[in-house]
Motif scaffolding. Structure first.
Motif, short mmCIF file in Angstrom:
data_model
loop_
_atom_site.label_atom_id
_atom_site.label_comp_id
_atom_site.label_asym_id
_atom_site.label_seq_id
_atom_site.Cartn_x
_atom_site.Cartn_y
_atom_site.Cartn_z
N ASN A 44 0.83 -1.20 0.00
CA ASN A 44 0.00 0.00 0.00
C ASN A 44 0.87 1.26 0.00
OD1 ASN A 44 -2.12 1.93 0.81
ND2 ASN A 44 -3.30 0.06 1.14
N ILE A 45 1.93 1.26 0.81
CA ILE A 45 2.82 2.43 0.88
C ILE A 45 3.61 2.58 -0.41
CG2 ILE A 45 4.81 3.41 2.08
CD1 ILE A 45 3.68 2.06 4.65
N LYS A 46 4.09 1.47 -0.97
CA LYS A 46 4.86 1.54 -2.23
C LYS A 46 4.04 2.16 -3.35
CE LYS A 46 8.12 -2.25 -1.75
NZ LYS A 46 8.52 -3.59 -2.21
N ASN A 47 2.75 1.91 -3.35
CA ASN A 47 1.88 2.42 -4.40
C ASN A 47 1.29 3.79 -4.10
OD1 ASN A 47 2.25 0.08 -5.95
ND2 ASN A 47 0.67 -0.99 -4.78
N TYR A 48 1.64 4.36 -2.97
CA TYR A 48 1.03 5.63 -2.55
C TYR A 48 1.53 6.82 -3.37
CZ TYR A 48 -0.83 9.26 0.45
OH TYR A 48 -1.51 10.34 0.95
N SER A 49 2.83 6.94 -3.55
CA SER A 49 3.37 8.06 -4.33
C SER A 49 4.58 7.62 -5.14
CB SER A 49 3.73 9.23 -3.41
OG SER A 49 4.72 8.85 -2.50
N PRO A 50 4.32 6.76 -6.14
CA PRO A 50 5.44 6.30 -6.96
C PRO A 50 5.98 7.46 -7.80
CG PRO A 50 3.35 5.46 -7.80
CD PRO A 50 3.04 6.22 -6.55
N PRO A 51 7.19 7.42 -8.25
CA PRO A 51 8.17 6.36 -8.10
C PRO A 51 8.98 6.46 -6.80
CG PRO A 51 9.08 7.98 -9.56
CD PRO A 51 7.67 8.45 -9.19
N ALA A 52 8.93 7.62 -6.11
CA ALA A 52 9.77 7.81 -4.92
C ALA A 52 9.45 6.80 -3.81
CB ALA A 52 9.62 9.23 -4.39
N SER A 53 8.19 6.42 -3.70
CA SER A 53 7.81 5.50 -2.63
C SER A 53 8.20 4.05 -2.94
CB SER A 53 6.31 5.59 -2.36
OG SER A 53 5.58 5.24 -3.51
N GLN A 54 8.66 3.78 -4.14
CA GLN A 54 9.06 2.42 -4.50
C GLN A 54 10.35 2.01 -3.80
OE1 GLN A 54 7.38 0.23 -6.70
NE2 GLN A 54 5.75 1.71 -6.39
N HIS A 55 11.21 2.97 -3.52
CA HIS A 55 12.51 2.69 -2.93
C HIS A 55 12.48 3.05 -1.45
CE1 HIS A 55 13.91 2.17 -7.00
NE2 HIS A 55 13.38 3.35 -7.30
N MET A 56 12.12 2.08 -0.64
CA MET A 56 12.00 2.35 0.79
C MET A 56 12.62 1.24 1.61
SD MET A 56 8.03 1.69 1.64
CE MET A 56 7.28 0.11 1.46
N GLN A 57 12.94 1.60 2.83
CA GLN A 57 13.45 0.65 3.81
C GLN A 57 12.53 0.73 5.02
OE1 GLN A 57 17.40 0.09 3.98
NE2 GLN A 57 17.31 -1.25 5.74
N VAL A 58 12.03 -0.42 5.45
CA VAL A 58 11.10 -0.45 6.58
C VAL A 58 11.90 -0.56 7.88
CG1 VAL A 58 9.20 -1.71 7.63
CG2 VAL A 58 9.37 -1.55 5.15
#
Length: 171
Positions: A76-90
């Motif tokens: 859900n978070i990855k798809n929230y504001s792509p493309p920046a949200s695609q590269h995340m570390q939890v």
């Protein structure tokens, strides 16, 4: 020199030394104690300890990466504001019933704490309850807790009080 005068002089010198190293300053979100010019959030530190002493956390769970809820909230978070949200570390995922708090760091965005609610089996981000940014010089957990509970008052208090920020960005 009389003992009473010696004690009075000692007390005055001690106060002078302490006052030379300590001061209080007003900032945007309240008062900060300055110790040799370095700010310290006394109210936040006290709030953090009080929360730890007075909150029962047996209904709050920290999830591991294999958990289906963990995976669903991340998608859900990855798809929230792509493309920046695609590269995340939890950093962490915390849940209580139909609520989740996800702490993430991004490559090109500020670190964030995202509040999600499950409705009709689907996890939804509450856009008004996303904390993004740094908190220094304020203690991160009390500062972020205050923000997310004011933006999502229906969020269970145990969840908002029991999560522990894990990201180095909030230390």
């Amino acid at each position: 020199m009389k003992r009473s005068i010696s004690l009075l002089v000692l007390a005055m010198v001690s106060c002078g030394v302490i006052l030379n190293h300590l001061s209080i300053t007003q900032a945007d979100h309240g008062a900060l104690l300055l110790v040799d010019g370095k700010p310290f959030d006394v109210v936040g530190a006290w709030s953090e300890r009080w929360t730890r002493w007075t909150t029962r956390c047996d209904k709050v769970e920290r999830l591991n990466p294999e958990d289906p809820i963990y995976k669903a909230t991340l998608e859900n978070i990855k798809n929230y504001s792509p493309p920046a949200s695609q590269h995340m570390q939890v950093a962490s995922v915390w849940t209580q019933s139909d609520w989740a708090l996800v702490e993430v760091e991004f490559k090109d965005l500020l670190p964030a704490l995202v509040v999600l609610q499950r409705t009709q089996g689907q996890w939804q981000i509450l856009p008004k309850a996303i904390w993004s940014g740094y908190t220094a010089p304020w203690k991160a957990a009390p500062f972020v807790r205050h923000y997310i509970t004011s933006q999502a008052p229906e969020l269970p208090l145990e969840l908002s009080h029991c999560f522990e920020l894990q990201s180095p960005s909030f230390k």
